[in-house]
Scaffold this active site. Structure first.
Site, mmCIF file in Angstrom:
data_model
loop_
_atom_site.group_PDB
_atom_site.id
_atom_site.type_symbol
_atom_site.label_atom_id
_atom_site.label_comp_id
_atom_site.label_asym_id
_atom_site.label_seq_id
_atom_site.Cartn_x
_atom_site.Cartn_y
_atom_site.Cartn_z
ATOM 1 N N TYR A 1 39.646 18.067 33.801
ATOM 2 C CA TYR A 1 40.223 19.190 33.392
ATOM 3 C C TYR A 1 39.999 19.300 31.655
ATOM 4 O O TYR A 1 40.109 20.548 31.360
ATOM 5 C CB TYR A 1 41.928 18.395 33.404
ATOM 6 C CG TYR A 1 42.385 18.912 34.670
ATOM 7 C CD1 TYR A 1 43.160 19.904 34.927
ATOM 8 C CD2 TYR A 1 42.101 17.802 35.769
ATOM 9 C CE1 TYR A 1 43.643 20.160 35.980
ATOM 10 C CE2 TYR A 1 42.544 18.346 36.837
ATOM 11 C CZ TYR A 1 43.434 19.475 37.202
ATOM 12 O OH TYR A 1 43.938 19.853 38.353
ATOM 13 N N GLU B 1 47.884 15.143 41.533
ATOM 14 C CA GLU B 1 46.732 14.833 42.214
ATOM 15 C C GLU B 1 46.569 13.224 42.402
ATOM 16 O O GLU B 1 46.144 12.825 43.336
ATOM 17 C CB GLU B 1 45.699 15.596 41.606
ATOM 18 C CG GLU B 1 45.806 17.065 41.993
ATOM 19 C CD GLU B 1 45.026 18.102 40.885
ATOM 20 O OE1 GLU B 1 43.794 17.384 40.203
ATOM 21 O OE2 GLU B 1 45.287 19.180 40.653
HETATM 22 C C1 HEM Z 1 41.549 26.351 43.170
HETATM 23 C C2 HEM Z 1 44.358 26.619 39.516
HETATM 24 C C3 HEM Z 1 41.781 23.176 37.082
HETATM 25 C C4 HEM Z 1 38.593 23.539 40.444
HETATM 26 C C5 HEM Z 1 42.591 26.610 42.197
HETATM 27 C C6 HEM Z 1 43.322 27.500 42.388
HETATM 28 C C7 HEM Z 1 44.208 27.776 41.752
HETATM 29 C C8 HEM Z 1 43.744 26.670 40.546
HETATM 30 C C9 HEM Z 1 45.589 28.679 41.480
HETATM 31 C C10 HEM Z 1 43.556 28.441 43.975
HETATM 32 C C11 HEM Z 1 44.313 27.571 44.940
HETATM 33 C C12 HEM Z 1 43.877 28.168 46.391
HETATM 34 O O1 HEM Z 1 43.131 29.149 46.588
HETATM 35 O O2 HEM Z 1 44.899 27.892 47.311
HETATM 36 C C13 HEM Z 1 44.102 25.492 38.455
HETATM 37 C C14 HEM Z 1 44.595 25.255 37.218
HETATM 38 C C15 HEM Z 1 44.164 24.464 36.567
HETATM 39 C C16 HEM Z 1 42.943 24.135 37.258
HETATM 40 C C17 HEM Z 1 46.056 26.086 36.718
HETATM 41 C C18 HEM Z 1 44.209 23.724 35.323
HETATM 42 C C19 HEM Z 1 45.386 23.330 34.788
HETATM 43 C C20 HEM Z 1 40.634 22.850 37.903
HETATM 44 C C21 HEM Z 1 39.811 21.988 37.594
HETATM 45 C C22 HEM Z 1 38.830 21.865 38.448
HETATM 46 C C23 HEM Z 1 39.265 22.950 39.630
HETATM 47 C C24 HEM Z 1 39.635 20.975 36.434
HETATM 48 C C25 HEM Z 1 37.375 21.270 38.796
HETATM 49 C C26 HEM Z 1 36.502 21.569 37.896
HETATM 50 C C27 HEM Z 1 38.977 24.104 41.566
HETATM 51 C C28 HEM Z 1 38.178 24.749 42.607
HETATM 52 C C29 HEM Z 1 39.142 25.474 43.401
HETATM 53 C C30 HEM Z 1 40.501 25.771 42.672
HETATM 54 C C31 HEM Z 1 36.931 24.262 43.102
HETATM 55 C C32 HEM Z 1 38.806 26.249 44.739
HETATM 56 C C33 HEM Z 1 37.902 27.339 44.550
HETATM 57 C C34 HEM Z 1 37.210 28.133 45.475
HETATM 58 O O3 HEM Z 1 37.362 27.476 46.630
HETATM 59 O O4 HEM Z 1 36.748 28.996 45.146
HETATM 60 N N1 HEM Z 1 42.661 25.961 41.229
HETATM 61 N N2 HEM Z 1 42.907 24.821 38.433
HETATM 62 N N3 HEM Z 1 40.508 23.628 39.037
HETATM 63 N N4 HEM Z 1 40.199 24.950 41.537
HETATM 64 FE FE1 HEM Z 1 41.663 24.781 40.106
#
Ligand code: HEM
Length: 402
Positions: free
Chosen positions: A95, A137
């Site tokens: 994060y 988480e």
């Molecule tokens: C997917 C929000 C932090 C890695 C997502 C999605 C959202 C989201 C809305 C899409 C969910 C879906 O497709 O159903 C956020 C928010 C964050 C955050 C608001 C911070 C407050 C992070 C962090 C990481 C991360 C720190 C890791 C480095 C990912 C990955 C996906 C994802 C790998 C799926 C992407 C894909 O398959 O292309 N996140 N995220 N996220 N997030 Fe986060």
């Protein structure tokens, strides 16, 4: 606790950031992956290229920021994303990295408009939002580890059976290499497969719905080979189809996801388009076991790409009705007794086909256009929003806190 000034600054700058949204997220991902290429082992490269995931994450941060003074309002949506994060192995230490480059991107794009006060406020707000995700988480990792047969990181599974279900869909039956029991799941949930491809420097992770009933000695995933002239070939799906055979091992994470068959006794209608059949088939098997009144509707291009025809037909249960819709049926399809409708699923056909009992719940999954058409038709038929449960494959288009 954020100060009233910080909250006011955040609320007044959300619209500004939304205007520059695409530019900021592009810059953000560019810097993130340049400085932390190891994160390319977690993110889906295809989604990155199409920009869809970029918008999902950015929209989520802005949507959360709008609710910065009452973050508990976004908890239901946080949970949905947290399932995916847990399944992918996103950890608390990731994060601050994302936060650092998001802030840098805001600064780079807004230039002089990004005053120290604004940047300070966003740093605090991001921290508060990140804490909500981290807490949810952490709980999910703990729950995954503690349930019977569960685990919280990666676990190796061997391909025990591989079966072709249609011209484009193949099932993989996965058993744990350690021979120990495996966690149960709720019908509709998915697992992540982590794939190492020879001569490819990155790990590729994909989510696949579990397509069989829970509580077996294996997990079954059913993968569509993504080969479409308008898009690059799916790296993972093609590799699984062409190179992962019986006896090979795959690393997977424990079942996750908040789209699942609710444990009630109400009648259900399960509607699927294409490979969206996978979670629906699991739901169907569970509902038949529960003796629930069930209508199963599947739409696909034609019989040659229609998976699980026999498996569904063989569930010969008095409270099950089964209907099939083909967009372009072949001559052979016209002679098949399971084929009912040519064209697309629409309001008229649903109205003729369904008995529309008031307490029925509707579950649907498939490509975006199918989902939109089904949802619109059901609304027109008077089905309430809270009777509909749905999921489409791919990144969430937008995050709408309830
Ligand atoms: C997917 C929000 C932090 C890695 C997502 C999605 C959202 C989201 C809305 C899409 C969910 C879906 O497709 O159903 C956020 C928010 C964050 C955050 C608001 C911070 C407050 C992070 C962090 C990481 C991360 C720190 C890791 C480095 C990912 C990955 C996906 C994802 C790998 C799926 C992407 C894909 O398959 O292309 N996140 N995220 N996220 N997030 Fe986060």
């Amino acid at each position: 606790m954020l100060s009233t000034t910080t909250i006011a600054t955040i609320k007044s700058t959300v619209p500004v950031l939304q205007v520059h949204g695409t530019e900021i997220t592009k810059r953000f991902y560019n810097m993130l992956f340049t400085n932390h290429p190891e994160l390319l082992n977690i993110f889906n490269h295809a989604n990155q290229k199409q920009g869809s995931q970029q918008e999902a994450l950015a929209n989520a941060v802005y949507a959360a920021a709008k609710h910065i003074d009452q973050l508990e309002a976004i908890l239901p949506v946080v949970k949905q994303v947290a399932h995916k994060h847990r399944s992918l192995g996103v950890k608390p230490e990731h994060y601050p990295i994302v936060g650092e480059y998001l802030l840098k991107a805001i600064k780079d794009v807004l230039k002089d408009d990004a005053t120290d006060e604004i940047l300070q406020a966003w740093e605090e707000a991001y921290g508060a939002i990140a804490n909500v995700f981290i807490e949810v988480e952490n709980q999910m990792y703990e729950e995954a580890a503690k349930q019977p047969g569960g685990w919280d990181e990666d676990r190796h599974f061997v391909v025990d059976r591989k079966e072709q279900e249609s011209e484009v869909i193949t099932s993989f039956y996965l058993k744990p290499v350690d021979g120990n029991p495996i966690a149960s799941f709720k019908s509709g949930q998915y697992i992540s497969v982590k794939l190492e491809i020879p001569d490819d420097e990155f790990t590729h992770i994909r989510q696949y719905s579990l397509s069989d009933a829970p509580d077996q000695s294996y997990y079954r995933i059913s993968v569509k080979k993504e080969k479409n002239p308008s898009k690059p070939d799916g790296i993972v799906s093609n590799y699984l189809h062409d190179h992962v055979n019986i006896g090979e091992t795959l690393s997977i994470t424990a079942p996750a996801g908040d789209f699942y068959l609710e444990d009630e006794s109400t009648p259900i209608v399960l509607l699927s388009g294409g490979v969206g059949i996978t979670p629906m088939l699991s739901m169907l098997k569970s509902s038949v076991l529960q003796d629930r009144k069930t209508t199963f509707i599947h739409a696909s291009l034609n019989g040659s790409v229609h998976a699980f025809q026999e498996e569904v037909s063989s569930l010969n249960h008095p409270s099950l009705e089964y209907f099939v819709c083909y967009e372009s049926p072949t001559q052979e399809d016209h002679n098949n007794r399971i084929f009912h409708k040519e064209g697309f699923v629409d309001r008229e056909w649903l109205s003729d086909t369904l008995s529309l009992e008031p307490n029925t719940h509707y579950y649907f999954c498939g490509p975006l256009l199918f989902m939109k058409a089904v949802k619109e038709a059901l609304l027109e038929l008077g089905v309430e929003e809270n009777q509909m449960h749905y999921e489409f494959f791919g990144p969430a288009v937008a995050l709408q806190p309830s």
